[in-house]
Scaffold this active site. Structure first.
Site, mmCIF file in Angstrom:
data_model
loop_
_atom_site.group_PDB
_atom_site.id
_atom_site.type_symbol
_atom_site.label_atom_id
_atom_site.label_comp_id
_atom_site.label_asym_id
_atom_site.label_seq_id
_atom_site.Cartn_x
_atom_site.Cartn_y
_atom_site.Cartn_z
ATOM 1 N N GLU A 5 0.789 -1.280 -0.045
ATOM 2 C CA GLU A 5 0.219 -0.074 0.015
ATOM 3 C C GLU A 5 0.929 1.121 0.029
ATOM 4 O OE1 GLU A 5 -3.433 1.854 2.764
ATOM 5 O OE2 GLU A 5 -2.027 0.702 3.794
ATOM 6 N N LYS A 56 -9.595 2.711 -2.393
ATOM 7 C CA LYS A 56 -9.618 2.090 -0.928
ATOM 8 C C LYS A 56 -11.188 2.469 -0.600
ATOM 9 C CE LYS A 56 -7.326 1.658 3.622
ATOM 10 N NZ LYS A 56 -6.307 2.219 4.038
ATOM 11 N N CYS A 114 -5.379 -2.804 2.500
ATOM 12 C CA CYS A 114 -4.934 -2.880 3.974
ATOM 13 C C CYS A 114 -6.568 -2.816 4.786
ATOM 14 C CB CYS A 114 -4.372 -1.454 4.354
ATOM 15 S SG CYS A 114 -3.632 -1.337 5.942
#
Length: 273
Positions: free
Chosen positions: A43, A109, A143
């Site tokens: 990430e 994300k 994540c």
């Protein structure tokens, strides 16, 4: 059926220094000697998990995408990882999926890490990305998405009737999580990677950084390639920079799904935005 070879790069990151990080990953990728179909980076691999997008974000079709295109063409492999990007005055923690022919897909994300104030700096993504690679369906995420099983959940359907009977097809075969996941929560990282694999009858790839970042948070890595039973095919050494490569078997996945068709009993659900 076609197998694919996947390489993950577990590394430290130079804090807020794109040039140094790209130079470092140049070396890692150049040294991948075996054939691979997919190279997975952490990430925010150009900056570390910084909350300074006003200074560091770049256009989606900017220098990092150009660099990823060069690497993908050089290795004849897809290259993926997330980057700080800016679009129409808004900032995103954006995963880029870049093919050897230069075409690309993007995924913003979905779950922003509020304990670091990420939701105050970045816009939340609203669409899941599922891409094709050599006949495999792959769903890449970022994540904190790992903590939310509904967002990650596989969907199953009968391709001919859409009913719950007969041979079911899954939306995806592989889940990917690219991360800057702190060592203090390493047990959560390792446990949830296995859980996502088992509950979705899919391979899971987790790629995490190592080392201290600019906020004095330490990361141990614990990157792994996990099969549909939750078993580790390959695991990176904790705290060590390395490239880990494994072959994913499409036949073994199909055989397991046929012998253990849990998707036939899966709950139907919808997601509200």
């Amino acid at each position: 059926m076609t197998d694919i070879s996947v390489s993950l790069i577990q590394s430290m990151l130079h804090w807020e220094d794109r040039a140094a990080n790209l130079k470092m990953f140049d070396r890692f990728i150049e040294n991948i000697s075996q054939k691979t179909d997919l190279i997975v980076l952490p990430e925010m691999f150009t900056t570390g998990f910084s909350m300074n997008p006003q200074k560091l974000a770049e256009p989606t079709q900017g220098p990092t995408l150009d660099w990823m295109r060069t690497q993908a063409q050089r290795k004849n492999a897809v290259v993926t990882g997330s980057v700080m990007t800016e679009e129409n005055g808004k900032y995103y923690n954006m995963l880029l999926w870049v093919r050897p022919d230069g075409s690309f897909e993007k995924y913003a994300k979905r779950h922003l890490f509020r304990m670091a104030g990420e939701e105050k700096k970045f816009e939340m993504g609203k669409e899941k990305l599922i891409v094709d690679l050599n006949g495999w369906k792959i769903c890449p995420m970022v994540c904190y998405d790992l903590r939310f099983p509904v967002w990650s959940r596989n969907r199953w359907k009968n391709p001919s009737t859409g009913s719950g009977s007969g041979e079911l097809k899954a939306d995806y075969d592989v889940l990917i999580y690219v991360a800057n996941w702190p060592e203090v929560r390493a047990n959560v990282w390792k446990t949830l990677l296995m859980a996502r694999a088992m509950e979705n009858n899919a391979y899971v790839i987790g790629v995490n950084r190592i080392g201290n970042d600019g906020s004095f948070i330490f990361h141990s890595g614990d990157s792994a390639i996990i099969d549909f039973k939750g078993m580790h095919l390959k695991t990176a050494i904790m705290g060590k920079e390395e490239v880990v490569t494994s072959i994913l078997s499409q036949q073994l996945l199909a055989e397991f799904r046929k012998s253990f068709p849990a998707g036939m009993d899966a709950d139907k659900f919808s997601i509200e935005y």
